[in-house]
Design an enzyme around this catalytic site. Structure first.
Site, PDB file in Angstrom:
ATOM      1  N   LYS A 119       0.843  -1.210   0.000  1.00 54.88           N
ATOM      2  CA  LYS A 119       0.000   0.000   0.000  1.00 54.88           C
ATOM      3  C   LYS A 119       0.874   1.254   0.000  1.00 54.88           C
ATOM      4  O   LYS A 119       1.620   1.493   0.942  1.00 54.88           O
ATOM      5  CB  LYS A 119      -0.915  -0.008   1.231  1.00 54.88           C
ATOM      6  CG  LYS A 119      -1.695   1.285   1.454  1.00 54.88           C
ATOM      7  CD  LYS A 119      -2.560   1.223   2.715  1.00 54.88           C
ATOM      8  CE  LYS A 119      -3.247   2.568   2.988  1.00 54.88           C
ATOM      9  NZ  LYS A 119      -4.033   2.550   4.254  1.00 54.88           N
ATOM     10  N   ASP A 149      -2.876  10.100   3.968  1.00 49.97           N
ATOM     11  CA  ASP A 149      -4.248   9.667   4.220  1.00 49.97           C
ATOM     12  C   ASP A 149      -4.945  10.643   5.169  1.00 49.97           C
ATOM     13  O   ASP A 149      -4.789  10.564   6.381  1.00 49.97           O
ATOM     14  CB  ASP A 149      -4.231   8.256   4.833  1.00 49.97           C
ATOM     15  CG  ASP A 149      -5.637   7.737   5.095  1.00 49.97           C
ATOM     16  OD1 ASP A 149      -6.602   8.333   4.570  1.00 49.97           O
ATOM     17  OD2 ASP A 149      -5.757   6.717   5.813  1.00 49.97           O
ATOM     18  N   LYS A 197     -10.268  12.342   9.002  1.00 49.27           N
ATOM     19  CA  LYS A 197      -9.676  11.951  10.282  1.00 49.27           C
ATOM     20  C   LYS A 197      -9.615  13.152  11.227  1.00 49.27           C
ATOM     21  O   LYS A 197      -9.592  14.295  10.770  1.00 49.27           O
ATOM     22  CB  LYS A 197      -8.235  11.458  10.054  1.00 49.27           C
ATOM     23  CG  LYS A 197      -8.117  10.097   9.399  1.00 49.27           C
ATOM     24  CD  LYS A 197      -6.654   9.686   9.284  1.00 49.27           C
ATOM     25  CE  LYS A 197      -6.522   8.325   8.612  1.00 49.27           C
ATOM     26  NZ  LYS A 197      -7.132   7.217   9.374  1.00 49.27           N
ATOM     27  N   ASP A 208       1.486   6.261   5.695  1.00 47.02           N
ATOM     28  CA  ASP A 208       0.513   5.313   5.149  1.00 47.02           C
ATOM     29  C   ASP A 208       0.999   4.657   3.854  1.00 47.02           C
ATOM     30  O   ASP A 208       0.266   3.892   3.238  1.00 47.02           O
ATOM     31  CB  ASP A 208      -0.834   6.019   4.934  1.00 47.02           C
ATOM     32  CG  ASP A 208      -2.004   5.080   5.133  1.00 47.02           C
ATOM     33  OD1 ASP A 208      -1.791   3.973   5.668  1.00 47.02           O
ATOM     34  OD2 ASP A 208      -3.124   5.442   4.727  1.00 47.02           O
ATOM     35  N   ASP A 263     -12.318   6.513   4.557  1.00 48.10           N
ATOM     36  CA  ASP A 263     -11.042   6.341   5.258  1.00 48.10           C
ATOM     37  C   ASP A 263     -10.562   4.886   5.200  1.00 48.10           C
ATOM     38  O   ASP A 263      -9.419   4.602   5.558  1.00 48.10           O
ATOM     39  CB  ASP A 263     -11.193   6.817   6.717  1.00 48.10           C
ATOM     40  CG  ASP A 263      -9.856   7.068   7.386  1.00 48.10           C
ATOM     41  OD1 ASP A 263      -8.829   7.044   6.678  1.00 48.10           O
ATOM     42  OD2 ASP A 263      -9.842   7.283   8.609  1.00 48.10           O
ATOM     43  N   GLU A 291      -9.513   3.306   2.748  1.00 51.60           N
ATOM     44  CA  GLU A 291      -9.120   3.457   1.345  1.00 51.60           C
ATOM     45  C   GLU A 291      -7.990   2.518   0.947  1.00 51.60           C
ATOM     46  O   GLU A 291      -7.847   2.186  -0.215  1.00 51.60           O
ATOM     47  CB  GLU A 291      -8.700   4.915   1.082  1.00 51.60           C
ATOM     48  CG  GLU A 291      -7.248   5.249   1.447  1.00 51.60           C
ATOM     49  CD  GLU A 291      -6.919   5.079   2.911  1.00 51.60           C
ATOM     50  OE1 GLU A 291      -7.850   5.207   3.732  1.00 51.60           O
ATOM     51  OE2 GLU A 291      -5.756   4.783   3.247  1.00 51.60           O
ATOM     52  N   ARG A 301      -7.575  -0.644   1.466  1.00 52.43           N
ATOM     53  CA  ARG A 301      -8.109  -1.887   0.886  1.00 52.43           C
ATOM     54  C   ARG A 301      -8.638  -1.654  -0.515  1.00 52.43           C
ATOM     55  O   ARG A 301      -8.662  -2.556  -1.339  1.00 52.43           O
ATOM     56  CB  ARG A 301      -9.157  -2.464   1.839  1.00 52.43           C
ATOM     57  CG  ARG A 301     -10.308  -1.560   2.102  1.00 52.43           C
ATOM     58  CD  ARG A 301     -11.087  -1.947   3.360  1.00 52.43           C
ATOM     59  NE  ARG A 301     -10.373  -1.579   4.587  1.00 52.43           N
ATOM     60  CZ  ARG A 301     -10.827  -1.835   5.816  1.00 52.43           C
ATOM     61  NH1 ARG A 301     -11.979  -2.476   5.981  1.00 52.43           N
ATOM     62  NH2 ARG A 301     -10.141  -1.480   6.871  1.00 52.43           N
TER      63      ARG A 301
HETATM   64  N1  BES Z   1      -4.119   4.431   7.264  1.00 58.33           N
HETATM   65  C1  BES Z   1      -5.215   4.054   8.079  1.00 58.33           C
HETATM   66  C2  BES Z   1      -4.841   3.037   9.155  1.00 58.33           C
HETATM   67  C3  BES Z   1      -4.080   3.571  10.329  1.00 58.33           C
HETATM   68  C4  BES Z   1      -4.701   4.359  11.270  1.00 58.33           C
HETATM   69  C5  BES Z   1      -2.768   3.213  10.508  1.00 58.33           C
HETATM   70  C6  BES Z   1      -3.993   4.804  12.366  1.00 58.33           C
HETATM   71  C7  BES Z   1      -2.069   3.649  11.603  1.00 58.33           C
HETATM   72  C8  BES Z   1      -2.667   4.446  12.533  1.00 58.33           C
HETATM   73  C9  BES Z   1      -6.314   3.451   7.224  1.00 58.33           C
HETATM   74  O1  BES Z   1      -6.419   3.934   5.952  1.00 58.33           O
HETATM   75  C10 BES Z   1      -7.588   3.754   7.916  1.00 58.33           C
HETATM   76  O2  BES Z   1      -7.902   4.895   8.009  1.00 58.33           O
HETATM   77  N2  BES Z   1      -8.235   2.719   8.408  1.00 58.33           N
HETATM   78  C11 BES Z   1      -9.423   2.893   9.164  1.00 58.33           C
HETATM   79  C12 BES Z   1     -10.377   1.783   8.802  1.00 58.33           C
HETATM   80  C13 BES Z   1     -11.750   1.978   9.356  1.00 58.33           C
HETATM   81  C14 BES Z   1     -12.422   3.151   8.691  1.00 58.33           C
HETATM   82  C15 BES Z   1     -12.539   0.717   9.118  1.00 58.33           C
HETATM   83  C16 BES Z   1      -9.057   2.821  10.653  1.00 58.33           C
HETATM   84  O3  BES Z   1      -8.191   2.041  11.041  1.00 58.33           O
HETATM   85  O4  BES Z   1      -9.624   3.602  11.402  1.00 58.33           O
HETATM   86 ZN    ZN Z   2      -4.911   4.710   4.929  1.00 59.70          ZN
HETATM   87 MG    MG Z   3      -7.825   5.753   5.688  1.00 63.47          MG
END
Ligand code: BES
Ligand code: ZN
Ligand code: MG
Length: 496
Positions: free
Chosen positions: A257, A262, A269, A280, A344, A346, A348
């Site tokens: 990825k 992000d 966020k 990210d 968010d 994204e 996946r």
């Molecule tokens: N890049 C984030 C994951 C992340 C968050 C990594 C905090 C490290 C620290 C990812 O794109 C994301 O935002 N995932 C969401 C998924 C949720 C919306 C199901 C998450 O983890 O909150």
């Molecule tokens: Zn992300």
């Molecule tokens: Mg995200």
């Protein structure tokens, strides 16, 4: 830091510092001319034998200014991670003393049951990675770093293996440092175009690099990747790196990825720590680091040749008038329709198109993806290990073994049919999140990805915890860890 290695010479050394390893109850043999300073060090009671404790002494004759010691604890207890950390401590000691050039004496008794080559790889990694610091852009050029030149002096029967190990350790550390650098760079500098440019630099020999542009993605109907990129002015890139050595038997795809920033998109966020979302792209960083190593001979000497394809879908995730919205339905390149319930989630989405494309184009025997996919994996496993899940127990076991070998631990999470069912959608084939009521946030990310790999043996590594924030390693100070570069290379080298 520049590192060389040679055999311990019989004759006296000249210079600022010679470092040796000191075991409890057993003094290192530094040769006749330094015997007195060793004896004096011991008698002083100041020679520290405890693990990773340092001390240094001043010989009163000869051409060497200081003799340093790194404590090793009891003899016979050393393992690879211990050697790696020892290397980092030796580097830190030299740096603290303000020494620009130093020697490190390594005797075969310092690694005992550990083969000379492996010991040399670990020590070199500790020395080189310990010296690493991200150099941010600044008005004034920073002072040149201390502890910059090192000659490892080896004394032992398997010197040839040891020196080969140092060479390999230099390849793995340079690749990890490359990954750390691009991972630490802010989002406005490390854009998808920047990553693509860096990847292009790896081409040559058995390695070909190709970049798919947004117009190519449109032709290929990569609606999931393009959907994420819509809110950004930075064009998305799909980086394809193809290492195809003569006589290659199988094909392995490694997908990372490469989300260069992000913000969450419309499902934005919170502001606190949003800057950390520069990281990210660390899954992509690991894959680019792997190809840095491969382009520098990291796969040399391996008997079973394998074709390795690196795939890095890279984009930003930004809110904008044209950004995708919660509830939008997009179609991935394999025809799967996806309801984007949360913009968010994204990672996946960009991986969906990358995985489906890789499976269809290269028909790999195995496919692995790495991603900073979920905050939930930090809650589940913390920062000192990555999570792994997938559809193939053997592949998962291979990755866990590789992680153990390079001390980048990987821990398995379940991924069952019940998890795959959680993301069914009324408005499309699947949704990009499950309902929060289910819990299992990291597994649902894996469950989503599983729809895009068909029957291909596949594993997903969630490195959101491991990519930054770890604090247990002397050879990592702060910021991006450059995680998984070494373990991926190890895993590929162990294929047969
Ligand atoms: N890049 C984030 C994951 C992340 C968050 C990594 C905090 C490290 C620290 C990812 O794109 C994301 O935002 N995932 C969401 C998924 C949720 C919306 C199901 C998450 O983890 O909150
Ligand atoms: Zn992300
Ligand atoms: Mg995200």
């Amino acid at each position: 830091m520049k590192i060389r290695s040679s055999n311990f010479p019989g004759k006296p050394l000249r210079g600022e510092l010679l470092t040796a390893l000191a075991y409890e109850g057993s003094l290192p043999d530094l040769g006749k001319d330094l015997a007195t300073v060793v004896k004096r060090a011991k008698a002083s009671g100041d020679l520290a034998y405890g693990r990773r404790k340092t001390s240094h002494f001043y010989p009163d004759n000869g051409g060497l200014k200081r003799v340093g010691f790194v404590g090793m604890g009891k003899q016979g207890k050393m393992d690879l991670e211990g050697l790696r950390r020892t290397g980092a401590v030796a580097q830190a000691q030299a740096e603290k003393l303000g020494v620009e050039r130093f020697y490190l004496l390594v005797d075969e008794r310092d690694h005992r049951r550990i083969p000379a080559r492996q010991a040399a790889v670990a020590l070199t990694e500790g020395l080189a990675l310990g010296a690493y610091r991200y150099e941010p852009p600044r008005k004034e050029e920073p002072d040149t770093r201390m502890g910059q030149e090192l000659e490892i002096l080896y004394r032992g029967k398997n010197a040839r293996e040891f020196h080969a190990g140092v060479k390999h350790g230099l390849i793995t550390s340079a690749a990890t440092i490359f990954a750390r650098d691009i991972e630490n760079m802010p989002g406005n500098l490390a854009t998808p175009s920047y990553l693509a440019k860096e990847a292009r630099g790896f081409s040559g020999g058995d390695l070909k690099v190709r970049i798919l542009e947004e117009k190519d993605m449109e032709k290929l109907k990569m609606g999931a990747l393009l959907g994420v990129s819509r809110g950004s002015v930075q064009p998305a890139k799909l980086i394809l790196m193809d290492y195809n050595p003569r006589g290659a038997k199988g094909t392995i795809c490694v997908v990372g990825k490469g989300l260069t920033f992000d913000s969450g998109g419309i499902s934005i966020k919170p502001s606190a720590k949003m800057d950390e979302m520069r990281y990210d792209m660390c899954g992509g960083g690991a894959v680019l680091g792997l190809f840095h190593a491969i382009s520098n001979g990291g796969m040399q000497g391996v008997k079973g040749k394998t074709r390795v394809i690196g795939v890095v879908p890279s984009s930003e995730n930004m809110p904008d008038a044209d950004a995708q919205k919660p509830g939008d339905v997009v179609t991935a390149c394999d025809g799967t329709t996806i309801e984007v319930l949360n913009t968010d989630a994204e990672g996946r989405l960009i991986l969906a198109d990358a995985l489906a494309y890789a499976v269809k184009t290269y028909r790999p025997d195995k496919i692995v993806d790495l991603a900073t996919l979920t905050g939930a994996v930090v809650v589940a496993l913390g920062h000192e290990m990555a999570g792994v899940m997938g559809n193939d127990d053997d592949l998962i076991a291979e990755l866990i073994a590789a992680g153990d070998a390079t001390d980048e631990p990987v821990w398995e999470l379940p991924l069952w049919e019940v998890h795959r069912k959680q993301i069914q959608s009324k408005f499309a084939d699947i949704a990009n999140i499950n309902s929060g009521a289910h819990g299992n946030g990291s597994i649902s990310g894996g469950a989503f990805l599983s729809y895009f790999v068909g029957d291909t043996p596949w594993a997903h590594m969630d490195i959101a915890g491991a990519a930054w924030g770890a604090s247990s390693k002397n050879y990592h100070r702060s910021g991006a860890v450059g995680v998984s570069v070494r373990m991926l290379l190890q895993w590929l080298r162990d294929q047969r």
